[in-house]
Design an enzyme around this catalytic site. Structure first.
Site, mmCIF file in Angstrom:
data_model
loop_
_atom_site.group_PDB
_atom_site.id
_atom_site.type_symbol
_atom_site.label_atom_id
_atom_site.label_comp_id
_atom_site.label_asym_id
_atom_site.label_seq_id
_atom_site.Cartn_x
_atom_site.Cartn_y
_atom_site.Cartn_z
ATOM 1 N N LEU A 23 0.723 -1.274 -0.057
ATOM 2 C CA LEU A 23 -0.113 -0.049 -0.069
ATOM 3 C C LEU A 23 0.915 1.260 -0.100
ATOM 4 O O LEU A 23 0.450 2.110 -0.751
ATOM 5 C CB LEU A 23 -0.902 -0.071 1.145
ATOM 6 C CG LEU A 23 -1.787 1.358 1.225
ATOM 7 C CD1 LEU A 23 -2.826 1.281 0.105
ATOM 8 C CD2 LEU A 23 -2.524 1.142 2.546
ATOM 9 N N SER A 24 1.910 1.003 0.799
ATOM 10 C CA SER A 24 2.923 2.361 0.938
ATOM 11 C C SER A 24 3.364 2.613 -0.505
ATOM 12 O O SER A 24 3.242 3.936 -1.034
ATOM 13 C CB SER A 24 4.156 1.990 1.718
ATOM 14 O OG SER A 24 4.940 3.010 1.802
ATOM 15 N N LYS A 25 3.979 1.824 -1.274
ATOM 16 C CA LYS A 25 4.793 2.180 -2.364
ATOM 17 C C LYS A 25 3.629 2.151 -3.664
ATOM 18 O O LYS A 25 3.938 3.097 -4.716
ATOM 19 C CB LYS A 25 5.555 1.090 -2.861
ATOM 20 C CG LYS A 25 4.926 -0.339 -3.377
ATOM 21 C CD LYS A 25 6.022 -1.471 -3.630
ATOM 22 C CE LYS A 25 5.556 -2.650 -4.112
ATOM 23 N NZ LYS A 25 6.496 -3.700 -4.482
ATOM 24 N N HIS A 247 -16.708 -0.330 2.463
ATOM 25 C CA HIS A 247 -16.978 0.664 1.200
ATOM 26 C C HIS A 247 -18.472 0.635 0.643
ATOM 27 O O HIS A 247 -19.001 1.762 0.502
ATOM 28 C CB HIS A 247 -16.033 -0.205 -0.066
ATOM 29 C CG HIS A 247 -14.689 -0.451 0.127
ATOM 30 N ND1 HIS A 247 -13.957 0.484 1.076
ATOM 31 C CD2 HIS A 247 -13.946 -1.186 -0.197
ATOM 32 C CE1 HIS A 247 -12.714 0.062 0.887
ATOM 33 N NE2 HIS A 247 -12.676 -0.895 0.017
ATOM 34 N N GLN A 375 -15.799 3.634 -10.497
ATOM 35 C CA GLN A 375 -14.499 3.243 -11.172
ATOM 36 C C GLN A 375 -14.979 2.077 -12.224
ATOM 37 O O GLN A 375 -15.851 1.262 -12.128
ATOM 38 C CB GLN A 375 -13.424 3.095 -10.438
ATOM 39 C CG GLN A 375 -13.656 1.668 -9.280
ATOM 40 C CD GLN A 375 -12.560 1.430 -8.600
ATOM 41 O OE1 GLN A 375 -12.012 2.421 -7.848
ATOM 42 N NE2 GLN A 375 -12.248 0.164 -8.257
#
Length: 500
Positions: A23-25, A247, A375
């Site tokens: 998730l970070s990258k 969600h 999306q």
């Protein structure tokens, strides 16, 4: 110092916990760079990645920038990226040792330099079982004496109502509710943000937004990939915890809440809580639970073929759940929450089907539908009848199509995390879940989770790459959805995303 509603414009720092994760990258640092390059972050921002992994500084910078796309011919963009990298650093530490957080605080102070105040955002992209130990150590070692401190927490916040309440009871003595920002990244998506404007800026829609005009509403999440090695995690999560409880329920509240007094964070969330408290599941036996098997051509494995999945697991990878809202506006209208992995396409959409015209003049007319595509390829389109061009008097189904990529060609749509991080710096909690909101969401799905755990229903099989279980058509028909789009009707063009 209270951090309520205060914007961090200078003396700002952000610590990204879980900085070695995907998730970070993929999301976190690309979002932060986008905001930095547009001058939307504090001008003296410092960003520290924190994780248990041993990573050298240069390797860390390579990792967090590998998904950042810039024009190599654009010298200004390249300069911005180099400047961004100078603002970033990495600190290795555990999630439970006070001395590591003491070291983190020293690292932050060194990076921040001589500041009169220290405004810090702590972003926790971590498993829930370490939230409390991290928050405890942050409070003791890293929260500044002068300045703002905010705790931004990734989902999931608990695994059911009881665990969410227990987690909150442990966090509450450490951080005030005004300092806790619980992320559901769908609240940062452009078309989800747009629901409030669509409903309350347009009287023509507002006047039709009730049981008198609407026959059914579908909120659909379809992902074209399976668990692919994450089956161990997913098996304990299920599609209900992973997608529906957060969600889809968040989208449901924005679709159905009453008009807030103002658009302040608390007024907005007050209305979401009110409608959630009046929302209930339909009969548990009407809920469709499915699990994907191998694809028709045999190239894609079934869920149980994943070596990380427990043998014989009955974990649903698909669910179709009827919900009802016991308010004057919505009583009797079915809201169908559908979510699945390993589907035929990837999309998230809201489909509102309106009742047939009461005059009976055109018995062969088609149902109006308002479709909001979250999306991919953000769009709003309205399916409507016109006279067939030419000499015929027959109704023809067509649509009014607002596809963003065509209408707004030169306008950038920011990623969800960009919007949410910007809100966190601004002190705006309106797109973050308040604790009572989360408790209501868990209360809604808890009966289903209990049923799944105790009764262990056998999920309906569906092929990897299909539209879902075969019983889906009868499920939708039972709850009033009418398939009446003719063969000639072409749905607005859509591409398939790789993730959600």
């Amino acid at each position: 110092m209270s951090s309520a509603n205060l914007s961090i414009k200078e003396n700002g720092a952000m610590v990204v916990f879980g900085a070695s994760g995907d998730l970070s990258k993929k999301k976190t640092f690309p979002a932060l760079f986008s905001l930095f390059s547009e001058g939307r972050l504090p001008k003296d921002i410092r960003i520290v990645g924190y994780a248990r992994s041993k990573i050298e500084h240069e390797d860390f910078l390579d990792r967090i920038t590998q998904n950042i796309k810039i024009d190599e011919e654009d010298s200004q963009a390249k300069e911005k990226l180099e400047e961004f990298k100078k603002r970033c650093s990495y600190y290795r530490g555990s999630y439970d040792k006070p001395e590591d957080f003491e070291g983190l605080n020293s690292h932050l102070c060194e990076r921040e330099g001589d500041r009169s105040t220290h405004n810090r955002i702590f972003y926790l992209a971590l498993p829930p079982d370490v939230f409390v130990s991290v928050a405890t150590n942050l409070k003791k070692k890293c929260v500044p004496e002068k300045g703002i401190a905010r705790l931004v927490i990734e989902k999931p916040f608990g695994v059911d109502l009881k665990s969410a309440q227990e987690l909150q009871s442990q966090l509450a003595p450490l951080f005030d509710e005004k300092e806790i920002y619980r992320i559901d990244h769908y609240l940062g998506k452009e078309m989800v943000q747009n629901l409030v404007h669509l409903r309350f800026c347009n009287p023509v829609i507002s006047h039709l937004w009730d049981k008198n005009s609407i026959s059914s509403v579908q909120i659909t999440f379809k992902e074209p990939i399976g668990t692919e090695g994450r089956g161990g995690y997913f098996d304990s999560s299920t599609i209900v915890r992973d997608i529906v409880q957060n969600h889809l329920v968040q989208i449901l509240t924005l679709l159905t809440m009453e008009t807030p007094t103002t658009f302040s964070a608390d007024d907005l969330r007050d209305e979401k809580v009110k409608v959630l408290r009046r929302t209930r599941l339909g009969d548990l036996k009407d809920i469709v639970l499915g699990q994907y098997v191998k694809s028709k051509d045999g190239k894609k494995p079934g869920y149980l073929d994943d070596e990380t999945v427990p043998k014989g697991s009955r974990c649903p990878t698909y669910s179709a759940i009827p919900c009802f809202i016991d308010t004057e506006r919505w009583r009797g209208v079915p809201f169908l929450l559908k979510a699945g992995k390993a589907m035929d396409i990837g999309k998230v959409e809201i489909r509102v089907q309106f009742k047939a015209a009461a005059n009976g003049l055109f018995k062969d007319a088609y149902h109006n539908e308002l479709v909001i595509r979250v999306q991919p390829d953000e769009a709003i389109y309205f399916k409507m009848n016109i006279k067939q061009p030419g000499l015929s008097e027959a109704p023809l189904l067509t649509d009014l199509d607002l596809t963003y990529s065509r209408r707004f060609k030169n306008m950038k749509l920011h990623e969800a995390y960009e919007a949410l991080f910007l809100d966190a710096f601004a002190g705006d909690q309106s797109r973050f879940a308040r604790i009572d909101e989360l408790e209501c969401a868990w209360s809604l799905v808890d009966p289903l989770l209990k049923y799944m755990e105790e009764e262990k229903p056998v999920p309906e099989p569906y092929e990897y790459g299909s539209d879902g279980p075969e019983c889906l058509y009868s499920f939708l028909k039972k709850f009033g959805y009418i398939y009446d789009s003719p063969d000639y009707y072409d749905y607005p063009v859509m591409s398939v995303p790789s993730d959600h």
